[in-house]
Design a protein around this motif. Structure first.
Motif, PDB file in Angstrom:
ATOM      1  N   GLY A  16      61.707 -12.412  13.809  1.00  0.00           N
ATOM      2  CA  GLY A  16      61.714 -12.878  12.426  1.00  0.00           C
ATOM      3  C   GLY A  16      60.844 -14.097  12.245  1.00  0.00           C
ATOM      4  O   GLY A  16      60.051 -14.456  13.123  1.00  0.00           O
ATOM      5  N   GLU A  17      61.000 -14.732  11.097  1.00  0.00           N
ATOM      6  CA  GLU A  17      60.189 -15.901  10.783  1.00  0.00           C
ATOM      7  C   GLU A  17      61.000 -16.924  10.001  1.00  0.00           C
ATOM      8  O   GLU A  17      62.007 -16.597   9.357  1.00  0.00           O
ATOM      9  N   VAL A  18      60.542 -18.163  10.072  1.00  0.00           N
ATOM     10  CA  VAL A  18      61.151 -19.261   9.334  1.00  0.00           C
ATOM     11  C   VAL A  18      60.372 -19.461   8.044  1.00  0.00           C
ATOM     12  O   VAL A  18      59.140 -19.522   8.052  1.00  0.00           O
ATOM     13  N   LEU A  19      61.100 -19.546   6.939  1.00  0.00           N
ATOM     14  CA  LEU A  19      60.485 -19.652   5.614  1.00  0.00           C
ATOM     15  C   LEU A  19      61.030 -20.886   4.890  1.00  0.00           C
ATOM     16  O   LEU A  19      62.091 -21.416   5.247  1.00  0.00           O
ATOM     17  N   PRO A  20      60.340 -21.351   3.862  1.00  0.00           N
ATOM     18  CA  PRO A  20      60.867 -22.472   3.078  1.00  0.00           C
ATOM     19  C   PRO A  20      62.215 -22.120   2.451  1.00  0.00           C
ATOM     20  O   PRO A  20      62.418 -20.989   1.981  1.00  0.00           O
ATOM     21  N   ALA A  21      63.119 -23.076   2.410  1.00  0.00           N
ATOM     22  CA  ALA A  21      64.438 -22.836   1.836  1.00  0.00           C
ATOM     23  C   ALA A  21      64.354 -22.472   0.360  1.00  0.00           C
ATOM     24  O   ALA A  21      65.235 -21.792  -0.174  1.00  0.00           O
ATOM     25  N   SER A  22      63.276 -22.908  -0.319  1.00  0.00           N
ATOM     26  CA  SER A  22      63.130 -22.636  -1.749  1.00  0.00           C
ATOM     27  C   SER A  22      63.011 -21.145  -2.058  1.00  0.00           C
ATOM     28  O   SER A  22      63.226 -20.724  -3.200  1.00  0.00           O
ATOM     29  N   LEU A  23      62.688 -20.321  -1.044  1.00  0.00           N
ATOM     30  CA  LEU A  23      62.572 -18.880  -1.245  1.00  0.00           C
ATOM     31  C   LEU A  23      63.912 -18.168  -1.156  1.00  0.00           C
ATOM     32  O   LEU A  23      63.995 -16.958  -1.381  1.00  0.00           O
ATOM     33  N   PHE A  24      64.973 -18.922  -0.825  1.00  0.00           N
ATOM     34  CA  PHE A  24      66.286 -18.325  -0.610  1.00  0.00           C
ATOM     35  C   PHE A  24      67.257 -18.825  -1.672  1.00  0.00           C
ATOM     36  O   PHE A  24      67.220 -19.989  -2.061  1.00  0.00           O
ATOM     37  N   THR A  25      68.120 -17.933  -2.140  1.00  0.00           N
ATOM     38  CA  THR A  25      69.172 -18.339  -3.062  1.00  0.00           C
ATOM     39  C   THR A  25      70.302 -18.984  -2.273  1.00  0.00           C
ATOM     40  O   THR A  25      70.388 -18.846  -1.052  1.00  0.00           O
ATOM     41  N   ALA A  26      71.177 -19.684  -2.949  1.00  0.00           N
ATOM     42  CA  ALA A  26      72.283 -20.387  -2.297  1.00  0.00           C
ATOM     43  C   ALA A  26      73.123 -19.403  -1.479  1.00  0.00           C
ATOM     44  O   ALA A  26      73.495 -18.335  -1.957  1.00  0.00           O
ATOM     45  N   GLY A  75      65.248 -28.558  14.255  1.00  0.00           N
ATOM     46  CA  GLY A  75      63.807 -28.660  14.450  1.00  0.00           C
ATOM     47  C   GLY A  75      62.971 -27.531  13.888  1.00  0.00           C
ATOM     48  O   GLY A  75      61.732 -27.588  13.926  1.00  0.00           O
ATOM     49  N   ALA A  76      63.588 -26.469  13.370  1.00  0.00           N
ATOM     50  CA  ALA A  76      62.814 -25.323  12.866  1.00  0.00           C
ATOM     51  C   ALA A  76      62.022 -25.711  11.628  1.00  0.00           C
ATOM     52  O   ALA A  76      62.505 -26.462  10.777  1.00  0.00           O
ATOM     53  N   ARG A  77      60.806 -25.189  11.515  1.00  0.00           N
ATOM     54  CA  ARG A  77      59.928 -25.506  10.398  1.00  0.00           C
ATOM     55  C   ARG A  77      59.339 -24.217   9.803  1.00  0.00           C
ATOM     56  O   ARG A  77      59.095 -23.258  10.525  1.00  0.00           O
ATOM     57  N   PRO A  78      59.108 -24.195   8.474  1.00  0.00           N
ATOM     58  CA  PRO A  78      58.471 -23.019   7.869  1.00  0.00           C
ATOM     59  C   PRO A  78      57.166 -22.685   8.594  1.00  0.00           C
ATOM     60  O   PRO A  78      56.383 -23.575   8.937  1.00  0.00           O
ATOM     61  N   GLY A  79      56.981 -21.404   8.851  1.00  0.00           N
ATOM     62  CA  GLY A  79      55.812 -20.958   9.597  1.00  0.00           C
ATOM     63  C   GLY A  79      56.123 -20.639  11.044  1.00  0.00           C
ATOM     64  O   GLY A  79      55.353 -19.933  11.711  1.00  0.00           O
TER      65      GLY A  79
END
Length: 320
Positions: free
Chosen positions: A288-298, A153-157
């Motif tokens: 901490g915070e939840v961020l879009p997965a696109s900001l993270f490398t594999a 259920g976690a969402r960016p932001g």
């Protein structure tokens, strides 16, 4: 008297005699082919965990009552992390025949006492002979009409927050493994965790979007949340204050205390994500915070201050 002297049914009668607590949801407890537990919500939350001697506990480090508390806490925390209230435990004990029956009785005392903290009771189980002492516990719980808190259920932001102690049990394990028995605060944390059970259902009512109990390590467990939710999570190292006794122990042992905090397990704190608009009570601290997965490398589902953690394994893995 040993288990062999008492026999299987003698052992069962001695153990069940120490589980005298009652619950309005338990309609039939130990003594029949199965227990009967009411589920007013129409759904049952269930979790199971196993503690194996030499892998999860050592009898020269912990008393039987402590091990009972630990075995119950590991399961009750899972129920709380779903936003549910624990109702009942089922316990299977596999033991060498030479085990003193007093040890099994004290184990039952610890199980019952920990369950009693949340109004749950031990309703049954099983016994078996085994060369390795093993305690397997299944916990049941009720959502009381709420939706379950799941890892997806976690969402960016969202913000990431933790309730409960972090790193204490891991520090205690390291201290014991080095042959020491103090500081007592940390050693006792390994023997008997202090779980913020009420924070699970309370977090659900606050609007948590996901939750997990920290059993294997904060980085590893939040990694499960990040993977299930398809997001990335970044933690702030500065959000974790190292207690004085932990700092002193780390200095004496030559280790980094943040390894205990970020990658140590068995405290069974609750880690959750909340919308940033939620006003959290003091027992929840934002880390901490939840961020879009696109900001993270594999492979970098969880980072610390924007960087991959390099302090070792991010948590416990039974088969590593």
């Amino acid at each position: 008297m040993t288990v062999a002297t008492a026999g299987e049914f003698g052992l069962i009668s001695r153990v069940t005699a120490r589980l005298g607590a009652a619950s309005p949801l338990v309609q039939l407890g130990p003594g029949d082919d199965a227990a009967l537990v009411a589920a007013p919500d129409g759904r049952v939350v269930a979790s199971t965990d196993v503690l194996v001697e030499g892998r999860h506990f050592r009898r020269d480090w912990s008393a039987a009552r402590d091990i009972g508390h630990r075995a119950a806490a590991a399961n009750l925390a899972d129920i709380a992390a779903m936003g549910a209230r624990p109702t009942a435990l089922l316990v299977a004990l596999c033991t060498p025949a030479s085990l003193e029956i007093a040890w099994a009785e004290e184990l039952a005392d610890g199980l019952a006492a920990e369950a009693g903290k949340v109004g749950a009771v031990v309703v049954g189980g099983d016994t078996s002979a085994s060369p390795t002492l093993t305690v397997a516990v299944t916990a049941l719980g009720t959502l009381e009409g709420r939706e379950p808190l799941v890892r997806s259920g976690a969402r960016p932001g969202d913000v990431v927050a933790v309730c409960g102690r972090i790193g204490y049990a891991a520090a205690g394990y390291t201290i014991l493994s080095r042959g020491f028995r103090s500081p007592k605060l940390l050693v006792e944390a390994h023997r008997r965790p202090q779980v913020p059970y009420a924070a699970g259902p309370a977090g659900a009512l606050l609007g948590a979007t996901s939750m997990i109990d920290v059993s294997d390590g904060l980085l590893a467990d939040l990694g499960h949340v990040a993977t299930a939710s398809g997001v990335g999570i970044d933690l702030r190292r500065s959000a974790f204050v190292v207690p004085e006794q932990m700092r002193d122990a780390a200095t004496a042992l030559g280790v980094d205390p943040y390894g205990w905090i970020l990658a140590g397990g068995d405290d069974h704190a609750l880690a959750a994500t909340f919308p940033s608009s939620v006003r959290l009570p003091d027992e929840w601290r934002i880390v901490g915070e939840v961020l879009p997965a696109s900001l993270f490398t594999a492979g970098d589902g969880v980072t610390v201050d924007g960087r991959r953690y390099t302090g070792g394994a991010p948590g416990w893995d039974h088969f590593r």
